[in-house]
Design an enzyme around this catalytic site. Structure first.
Site, PDB file in Angstrom:
ATOM      1  N   GLN A 127       0.628  -1.406  -0.041  1.00  0.00           N
ATOM      2  CA  GLN A 127       0.262  -0.095  -0.074  1.00  0.00           C
ATOM      3  C   GLN A 127       1.093   0.997   0.175  1.00  0.00           C
ATOM      4  OE1 GLN A 127      -1.767   0.246   3.568  1.00  0.00           O
ATOM      5  NE2 GLN A 127      -3.357   2.312   3.108  1.00  0.00           N
ATOM      6  N   GLY A 128       0.594   1.946  -0.802  1.00  0.00           N
ATOM      7  CA  GLY A 128       1.333   2.876  -0.579  1.00  0.00           C
ATOM      8  C   GLY A 128       0.850   4.709  -1.151  1.00  0.00           C
ATOM      9  N   SER A 130       1.238   6.254   2.006  1.00  0.00           N
ATOM     10  CA  SER A 130       2.047   7.562   2.843  1.00  0.00           C
ATOM     11  C   SER A 130       3.333   7.897   2.546  1.00  0.00           C
ATOM     12  CB  SER A 130       2.424   7.149   4.630  1.00  0.00           C
ATOM     13  OG  SER A 130       1.210   6.251   5.564  1.00  0.00           O
ATOM     14  N   SER A 162       4.275  -1.431   4.804  1.00  0.00           N
ATOM     15  CA  SER A 162       5.167  -2.518   5.310  1.00  0.00           C
ATOM     16  C   SER A 162       4.663  -3.974   3.661  1.00  0.00           C
ATOM     17  CB  SER A 162       3.495  -3.067   5.520  1.00  0.00           C
ATOM     18  OG  SER A 162       3.508  -1.518   6.856  1.00  0.00           O
ATOM     19  N   GLU A 245      -9.412  -1.347   6.147  1.00  0.00           N
ATOM     20  CA  GLU A 245      -8.448  -1.456   7.211  1.00  0.00           C
ATOM     21  C   GLU A 245      -9.126  -0.758   8.180  1.00  0.00           C
ATOM     22  OE1 GLU A 245      -4.948   2.120   6.190  1.00  0.00           O
ATOM     23  OE2 GLU A 245      -4.045  -0.123   6.422  1.00  0.00           O
ATOM     24  N   GLU A 378      -5.533   8.631  17.339  1.00  0.00           N
ATOM     25  CA  GLU A 378      -5.741  10.049  17.590  1.00  0.00           C
ATOM     26  C   GLU A 378      -6.449   9.910  16.618  1.00  0.00           C
ATOM     27  OE1 GLU A 378      -2.571   8.708  18.018  1.00  0.00           O
ATOM     28  OE2 GLU A 378      -2.908   9.333  20.458  1.00  0.00           O
TER      29      GLU A 378
END
Ligand code: FAD
Lengths: 395, 378
Positions: A127-128, A130, A162, A245, A378
């Site tokens: 998963q790209g 961030s 990851s 997710e 958060e």
């Protein structure tokens, strides 16, 4: 409310149970000393076996290699996997979040091309999302994609990805229009990680492992056919991924959690402290019971959530409680494991005195990431505040 | 498999919400709690008229014969409204014990009157030791007469008969029986009063030995958890509403993340308590192998959660939250009383430990798995 299985669900469960009894490997726990790569290959072979048995992608459509069963059968699947102490699956991101995104937003051709290979673990996905300046604030992505004929030319960087080291494909969020408000100029691309212009750099994490990576793209060419959803409407697609997710991804975790819980109880019984087994210590009994209860509640929360999703079709913002629950529970659990093990808890893999070859030291450190990955605690609480409880937006 | 309410369950819940809002609004609760017993006979008649007093009583004894899930849905709404008086004591506590333990003859005599709304009741169990563990009891009968004192007995003053758990069995004691003396205790929950109940050679009718007690108390515990869930839901709603309207620094306080996160945690704890409680009620109804553990999971979690939900709710309300005038403390008080009733979190964690640390899970993975498998088959 009826948690009894329907006749079809019973048939499904019985078949699966029989199949798992005959096929689930029993030696996963013994492979702790092997390298990350070789353990991953093992899980890939296991997933392949499941796929060939017809047990991967329970609720995915049949025409794309799934089983075409209901979401509730998917729940039964995870429960049976946990019961059988089966190893987890390899292609977690493909199965849990990227496949469902392609099912929801992809073209027919994309579904045909990618889904079955996700299920068989023939193609591993990462998963790209961030970037160094776009973590919680995902809409800030800068990685740019410029249209040139029938290709996008991608330049930029992603971080903390990851399985980047294992991945064949990547769900990549890019900026296709820098001149409109942030949320409106993003697009999701499916990127072949083996194509020229993709550089995968290992990124060492606090556990010492390099489970995640940095990705660099230099003039990477991605065919227009690999756009998921519409150009510049990638925000909605990415949100679809994130809802999975948060809301449904945790369901598979009960496999690992139950296994860890059972192991910890074994250790409590076999480890002496103050002249008696730790399992007889009233304080540790309280803590172990608390862990057991929380794992059960996680399971109940997830069953309820899945029922809601089967009624509404899509996971909603209330899924954020699942994410908070599994991540914070895991941190509490690992801390209790540390208390149980005393000074042995700190010993890492390779030390001859380490318990379970350092699994508990690793687990303790690794859980720090749980409340950061997949959206920080958060951010999840903000989502509940803003979108579930309807409080005014704080940003 | 479907972990959501059926249409008829949803209707029952909605009906109960409306009924309690209409018949027992918070102003009425406040009025009731100022009285000695918090019992309102007119309200009781209406509860009976709705069939609520007989919700789980089998039809042959004049009840609706509904299941545990229906019971907890009703109790959740009672908790949401902070229903005052002996409803829980009568229906979920005494009713469940009589249903599980008494003979058909006795059920006609006691249970049918509960279901029909003619009688109120409660269960006297805890003694000076303050424990809900029946193993801790000292009082027993001699010649079918009771002597000794029970404490923390909810709603005893309005009970027409009291179900007494003694060492040697479960007994029914008429409210007018000789040697019975009931004295109020000053409990924190103003809407559900508690009493010490003293017996001096008091005649008692034996219903059964104590073997059926555990499962009856499990039913009561599920109902109590549901009542707590309702209370948490109400505290959450009051708090979120306040956070949207109260302004400081020119903005609604709900815009501040410190406040939002308190609310988000209240939501998480409320929903998780609800999942655990619904599951436990279903497990009891279906008599699954993990039903007892599920009850303890629910009570353990809800006991802690109802307190922390209250803590956070009061904090978000600021000084207003600390006033008598604000309703939150009424819920907070009940949460504390309910936390210990039928065993607090520590009590239930030990119960869980006996089941999963000493029992099947430990060293014998297979039998726990078999247990869980059995639970899933059911
Ligand atoms: C183990 C691991 C695996 C990961 N895997 C992937 C992956 O596969 N693919 C991928 O794309 N990314 C992945 N990530 C990245 C992850 O999604 C981000 O780290 C995460 O979203 C947080 O972003 P950040 O690191 O930039 O932190 P920041 O956004 O800088 O946050 C720092 C701190 O500020 C707080 N904060 C930020 N904004 C707000 C706000 N609005 N309100 C309140 N608090 C706020 C955060 O909660 C946090 O405590 C992974 C991360 C970890 C740890």
């Amino acid at each position: 409310m009826d948690l009894n299985l329907s006749p079809e669900e019973i048939k499904f469960r019985d078949e699966l149970r029989t199949w798992l009894a005959a096929n689930a490997p029993k030696d996963w726990d013994e492979r702790r000393e092997e390298s990350m790569e070789s353990r991953f290959e093992y899980l890939k072979r296991w997933q392949r076996k499941l796929y060939e048995g017809g047990w991967a992608g329970i609720s995915w459509p049949k025409e794309y290699g799934g089983r075409g069963a209901s979401l509730m059968e998917q729940v039964v699947f995870w429960q049976e996997m946990a019961l059988a102490s089966a190893p987890p699956l390899a292609n977690v991101l493909g199965l849990g979040i990227i496949g469902p995104t392609i099912i929801a937003f992809g073209t027919e051709a994309q579904k045909k091309r990618y889904l079955a290979k996700i299920l068989s673990a023939e193609e591993i996905w990462c998963q790209g999302f961030s970037e160094p300046d776009a973590g919680s604030d995902l809409a800030n992505v800068r990685c740019e994609a410029k249209l040139e004929g029938d290709h996008y030319i991608v330049n930029g960087q992603k971080v903390w990805n990851s399985y980047g080291w294992a991945a064949d494909w990547c769900e990549l969020v890019v900026r296709t229009d820098p001149d409109v408000p942030k949320h409106k100029g993003m697009t999701v691309l499916l990127v072949d990680m083996k194509s020229p212009g993709v550089e995968v750099r290992p990124l060492r994490q606090m556990t010492g492992e390099t489970e995640f990576n940095e990705l660099f793209f230099h003039d990477l060419r991605v065919p227009v056919a690999n756009v998921v959803g519409k150009v510049n409407e990638g925000w909605g697609v990415a949100m679809g991924t994130l809802m999975h997710e948060r809301g449904t991804f945790g369901a598979g975790l009960q496999i690992t959690y139950r296994r860890n819980m059972e192991r910890l109880i074994d250790l409590a019984r076999s480890t002496q402290r103050n002249g008696r087994p730790i399992a007889e210590d009233p304080v540790m009994r309280q803590k172990l019971a608390q862990c057991y209860a929380e794992i059960e509640i996680m399971r109940c929360n997830q069953m309820r959530a899945f029922s809601r999703i089967s009624a509404t079709g899509v996971p909603g913002p209330e899924g954020s409680i699942q994410k908070i629950f599994w991540s914070e529970l895991n941190q509490r659990f690992q801390q209790i494991a540390q208390e149980l093990l005393g000074p042995y808890g700190q010993l890492e893999a390779g030390d001859p005195h380490a318990v379970d070859n350092g699994m508990w030291a690793y687990g303790y450190l690794r859980t720090r990431g749980n409340t950061i990955e997949a959206g920080t605690s958060e951010i999840q609480r903000n989502i509940i505040g803003h979108f579930v409880l309807g409080l005014p937006k704080s940003y | 498999m479907q972990f959501g309410l059926s249409e008829s369950q949803q209707i029952l819940k909605d009906t109960a919400r409306k009924f309690f809002a209409g018949e027992s609004p918070v102003a009425a609760v406040r009025k009731a709690m100022e009285t000695e017993t918090a019992y309102d006979a007119a309200l009781w008649a209406k509860l009976a008229e709705q069939g609520f007093t007989g919700i789980i009583t089998p039809e042959e004894f004049g009840g609706m014969g509904l299941g545990k899930v229906e019971l907890i849905l009703l109790m959740e709404e009672a908790g949401y409204a902070l229903l005052p008086g002996p409803f829980f004591s009568t229906v979920a506590l005494a009713g469940a014990v009589i249903d599980a333990c008494a003979s058909a003859e006795q059920k006609k005599k006691y249970l049918a009157r509960i279901a029909g709304g003619q009688a109120r009741s409660t269960v006297a169990l805890v003694e000076a030791a303050g424990s809900w563990d029946p193993g801790s009891l000292k009082i027993s009968t001699a010649d079918n007469k009771l002597t000794g004192t029970k404490l923390f007995v909810t709603d005893a003053a309005v009970a027409d008969f009291i179900i007494v758990v003694a060492r040697d069995g479960i007994f029914a004691v008429d409210a007018k029986a000789a040697g019975l003396h009931i004295e109020p205790m000053k409990g924190m929950d103003l809407a559900r009063k508690i009493y010490s109940v003293e017996f001096k050679n008091t005649p008692a009718e034996k219903l059964a030995n104590t073997s059926g007690l555990a499962s009856a108390l499990d039913v009561a515990t599920a109902a109590l958890c549901a009542e707590m869930v309702g209370g948490m839901q109400r505290a959450l709603e009051l708090t979120v509403a306040y956070a949207k309207t109260r302004k400081q620094f020119g903005k609604p306080i709900g815009i501040f993340q410190a406040v939002q996160h308190l609310c988000a945690d209240m939501y998480l704890e409320t929903e998780s308590s609800r999942s655990a409680t619904y599951y436990a009620a279903w497990a009891l109804e279906e008599n699954t192998a993990d039903a007892t553990a599920a009850i303890s999971v629910a009570k353990m979690y809800s006991s802690d959660a109802s307190r922390t939900v209250g803590n956070r709710g009061i904090q978000v309300h600021g000084g207003m939250g600390f006033t008598w005038e604000n309703d939150l403390h009424l819920y907070y008080r009940r949460a504390k009383a309910s936390e210990t009733m039928l065993g607090d979190a520590t009590f239930h964690r030990e119960r869980i430990a006996r089941l999963v640390v000493d029992g099947a899970a430990a060293g014998d993975k297979k039998s726990q798995n078999a247990e869980r498998a059995a639970a899933l088959v059911k």
